[in-house]
Scaffold this active site. Structure first.
Site, short mmCIF file in Angstrom:
data_model
loop_
_atom_site.label_atom_id
_atom_site.label_comp_id
_atom_site.label_asym_id
_atom_site.label_seq_id
_atom_site.Cartn_x
_atom_site.Cartn_y
_atom_site.Cartn_z
N THR A 28 -0.17 -5.12 2.35
CA THR A 28 0.78 -5.26 3.46
C THR A 28 0.07 -4.97 4.77
O THR A 28 -1.07 -4.52 4.81
CB THR A 28 1.97 -4.31 3.28
OG1 THR A 28 1.47 -2.95 3.22
CG2 THR A 28 2.73 -4.60 1.99
N SER A 54 5.64 -7.86 -0.95
CA SER A 54 5.48 -6.47 -0.53
C SER A 54 5.60 -5.53 -1.72
O SER A 54 5.15 -4.39 -1.66
CB SER A 54 6.52 -6.11 0.54
OG SER A 54 7.83 -6.34 0.06
N ASN A 55 6.20 -6.02 -2.79
CA ASN A 55 6.37 -5.21 -4.00
C ASN A 55 6.54 -6.14 -5.19
O ASN A 55 7.38 -7.03 -5.16
CB ASN A 55 7.60 -4.31 -3.83
CG ASN A 55 7.65 -3.20 -4.86
OD1 ASN A 55 7.53 -3.45 -6.06
ND2 ASN A 55 7.85 -1.97 -4.41
N PHE A 56 5.76 -5.94 -6.24
CA PHE A 56 5.79 -6.82 -7.40
C PHE A 56 6.65 -6.29 -8.54
O PHE A 56 6.76 -6.93 -9.58
CB PHE A 56 4.37 -7.06 -7.92
CG PHE A 56 3.61 -8.06 -7.10
CD1 PHE A 56 3.72 -9.42 -7.35
CD2 PHE A 56 2.79 -7.64 -6.06
CE1 PHE A 56 3.03 -10.34 -6.58
CE2 PHE A 56 2.10 -8.56 -5.29
CZ PHE A 56 2.22 -9.91 -5.55
N HIS A 110 6.64 7.56 -0.03
CA HIS A 110 5.46 7.13 -0.77
C HIS A 110 4.40 8.24 -0.78
O HIS A 110 4.52 9.24 -0.07
CB HIS A 110 4.86 5.87 -0.15
CG HIS A 110 5.58 4.61 -0.50
ND1 HIS A 110 6.69 4.18 0.20
CD2 HIS A 110 5.38 3.70 -1.49
CE1 HIS A 110 7.11 3.05 -0.34
NE2 HIS A 110 6.34 2.74 -1.36
N HIS A 111 3.35 8.01 -1.56
CA HIS A 111 2.24 8.95 -1.67
C HIS A 111 1.51 9.10 -0.33
O HIS A 111 1.60 8.23 0.55
CB HIS A 111 1.26 8.48 -2.75
CG HIS A 111 0.84 7.05 -2.58
ND1 HIS A 111 -0.18 6.67 -1.73
CD2 HIS A 111 1.32 5.90 -3.13
CE1 HIS A 111 -0.34 5.36 -1.77
NE2 HIS A 111 0.56 4.86 -2.61
N LYS A 149 -0.86 6.32 1.39
CA LYS A 149 -0.37 5.05 1.95
C LYS A 149 -0.55 5.07 3.46
O LYS A 149 -0.07 5.97 4.15
CB LYS A 149 1.09 4.82 1.58
CG LYS A 149 1.61 3.45 2.00
CD LYS A 149 2.95 3.13 1.33
CE LYS A 149 3.45 1.74 1.73
NZ LYS A 149 2.50 0.68 1.32
N THR A 192 7.84 -3.02 1.47
CA THR A 192 9.10 -3.18 0.75
C THR A 192 10.28 -2.79 1.63
O THR A 192 11.30 -3.47 1.67
CB THR A 192 9.10 -2.32 -0.53
OG1 THR A 192 8.00 -2.72 -1.34
CG2 THR A 192 10.39 -2.50 -1.30
#
Length: 238
Positions: free
Chosen positions: A77, A102-104, A136-137, A140, A147
């Site tokens: 992204t 953006s997210n699978f 998020h972690h 990132k 997403t």
């Protein structure tokens, strides 16, 4: 199917495991220290390259793959604003193929469909304000997450009282999107509709990166037989 991996961090290694378990062959693995392998015969032989790297590297990786006619599946992204028009042109006019999301995660694809449908309903009920939070972690780099941006754009598109989305805003004409960076959290996205009477909340909470990796391999299988600029909505018809 012959797959090349671009980026060999945690996601790349998990994608490798799932691809091999589904009977695919990994013909090339490219990371930061062997960029010259983009020009190798092994990379050129790939049906699809799966790319998960940093925002600043993604666009250059697409160009290197496209140079050899290799289709790309990418979850990176942060590149769309600067290079989106150029990528769209290459896919529509030059015969290149990029499956970008953006997210699978299959769960996120379902969550996204629910989000869009709920926003259409809530457009009729102005007593509810809406906001979003993503966690998020700590590794990132970008925020809000890709997403979250996709989900926010769906809400803005379907709720007339929101002009756009913004971070750190108190202006009610904007959809507020907050981000939290904590530990090793794979990804949590929460959308809240709040009124004086009650609150409606939907959340997607990823247990691990496995769902993202499986979705990327499924996308590669889809991309092998399709062309152009592709995304989750092409693969899953909700």
């Amino acid at each position: 199917m012959k797959i090349a991996l671009i980026g060999y961090g945690k996601m790349g290694k998990m994608i490798e495991q799932i691809a091999l378990s589904r009977g695919h062959e990994i013909v090339s693995i490219i990371d930061i220290d062997n960029q010259q392998d983009f020009d190798s015969e092994a990379f050129k032989s790939a049906d699809v390259a799966i790319e998960f790297t940093a925002p600043q590297a993604a666009y250059g990786n697409y160009l290197r793959a496209f140079k050899h006619g290799v289709k790309v599946v990418s979850g990176s992204t942060g590149w769309m604003k600067e290079h989106g028009d150029d990528v769209r042109r290459m896919c529509s006019e030059e015969g290149q193929t990029l499956f970008w999301a953006s997210n699978f995660s299959i769960g996120v694809a379902i969550f996204s469909a629910v989000n869009k449908y709920l926003a259409k309903i809530m457009n009729q009920f102005p007593q509810y304000d809406v906001e979003m939070e993503e966690t998020h972690h700590v590794h990132k780099l970008d925020h809000p997450s890709g997403t979250a941006i996709t989900l926010a754009e769906q809400i803005v598109e379907n709720i007339d009282r929101k002009e756009a989305w913004k971070e750190d805003t108190t202006d009610k004409k904007y959809l507020r999107v907050d981000h939290i960076r904590r530990g090793e959290v794979p990804g949590i996205h929460t959308i809240r509709y709040d009124s004086e009477a009650d609150i409606i909340t939907i959340t997607h909470d990823a247990h691990s990166r496995q769902g993202f990796a499986l979705g990327a391999v499924l996308a590669a299988e889809y991309t092998k037989d399709h062309q152009g600029l592709l995304t989750i909505s092409d693969m899953f018809k909700f």
